[in-house]
Scaffold this motif. Structure first.
Motif, mmCIF file in Angstrom:
data_model
loop_
_atom_site.group_PDB
_atom_site.id
_atom_site.type_symbol
_atom_site.label_atom_id
_atom_site.label_comp_id
_atom_site.label_asym_id
_atom_site.label_seq_id
_atom_site.Cartn_x
_atom_site.Cartn_y
_atom_site.Cartn_z
ATOM 1 N N SER A 17 0.856 -1.216 0.190
ATOM 2 C CA SER A 17 -0.021 0.117 0.080
ATOM 3 C C SER A 17 0.942 1.168 0.055
ATOM 4 O O SER A 17 0.427 2.367 -0.120
ATOM 5 N N GLY A 18 1.920 1.207 0.396
ATOM 6 C CA GLY A 18 3.085 2.370 0.176
ATOM 7 C C GLY A 18 3.299 2.837 1.711
ATOM 8 O O GLY A 18 4.109 3.708 1.698
ATOM 9 N N GLU A 19 2.673 2.302 2.797
ATOM 10 C CA GLU A 19 2.806 2.601 4.207
ATOM 11 C C GLU A 19 4.009 2.475 4.567
ATOM 12 O O GLU A 19 4.943 3.285 5.261
ATOM 13 N N PHE A 20 5.000 1.648 4.172
ATOM 14 C CA PHE A 20 6.425 1.406 4.067
ATOM 15 C C PHE A 20 6.865 1.280 2.905
ATOM 16 O O PHE A 20 6.968 0.148 2.006
ATOM 17 N N PRO A 21 7.565 2.314 2.292
ATOM 18 C CA PRO A 21 8.031 2.597 1.049
ATOM 19 C C PRO A 21 9.477 1.787 1.030
ATOM 20 O O PRO A 21 9.987 1.416 1.799
#
Length: 169
Positions: A17-21
């Motif tokens: 989801s991009g919460e942790f890139p």
């Protein structure tokens, strides 16, 4: 489902989801235990191991776990990906090969060059005549270079063919 699978699924979702890139550090093992109510650090380590096998994270001794990818390597259709790479390489190789060929287009009807066809054909015929004359002189030498004679004749013939193409265009 085993608790480590569930934890891996939830972390994978957060990564995708991009919460942790990419490059981000995941929460520590103890923080993940608290966030997901996991009693054993081994459960978190096993979830990390699953994500590492998928190419999503990398664990570093004493530093933690870091995101290195967002697409699971297990989700990749290797045959399809390789076929795509093969097709792309074929296209690139064809482009390289096509750039080896040199082309020139001359507009014989260019109004700014009204004598272009005459100049080209006359110059090509002069060149062909001169190349044949040099080939004949080389043939009369005491030690003629047969390779050079053959090349001069080939050049003359090429010039004559090109002059004829221009004359009939």
């Amino acid at each position: 489902m085993a608790q480590y699978h569930d934890l891996a699924d939830r972390l994978r979702a957060r990564i995708q989801s991009g919460e942790f890139p990419i490059g981000a550090k995941l929460p520590s093992i103890s923080e993940l235990q608290q966030q997901y109510d996991v009693h054993s650090p081994g459960t978190v380590r096993t979830a990390h191991q699953l994500l590492a096998e998928e190419g999503l994270i990398e664990t570093r001794q004493g530093a933690g776990a870091f995101v290195i990818g967002v697409e699971s390597l297990k989700a990749i259709d290797i045959r399809t990906e390789l076929a795509g790479v093969r097709d792309r390489l074929t296209t690139v190789l064809a482009a390289i090969e096509s750039q080896k060929h040199r082309h020139i287009t001359i507009d014989l009807d260019d109004p700014t060059e009204p004598h272009l066809d005459f100049v080209l054909t006359d110059a090509l015929r002069d060149y062909a005549h001169h190349s044949r004359w040099e080939a004949e002189n080389e043939a009369r030498d005491e030690q003629p270079d047969s390779h050079l004679i053959a090349r001069r004749i080939e050049w003359a013939e090429a010039a004559e063919r090109l002059a004829e193409r221009i004359a009939t265009a």
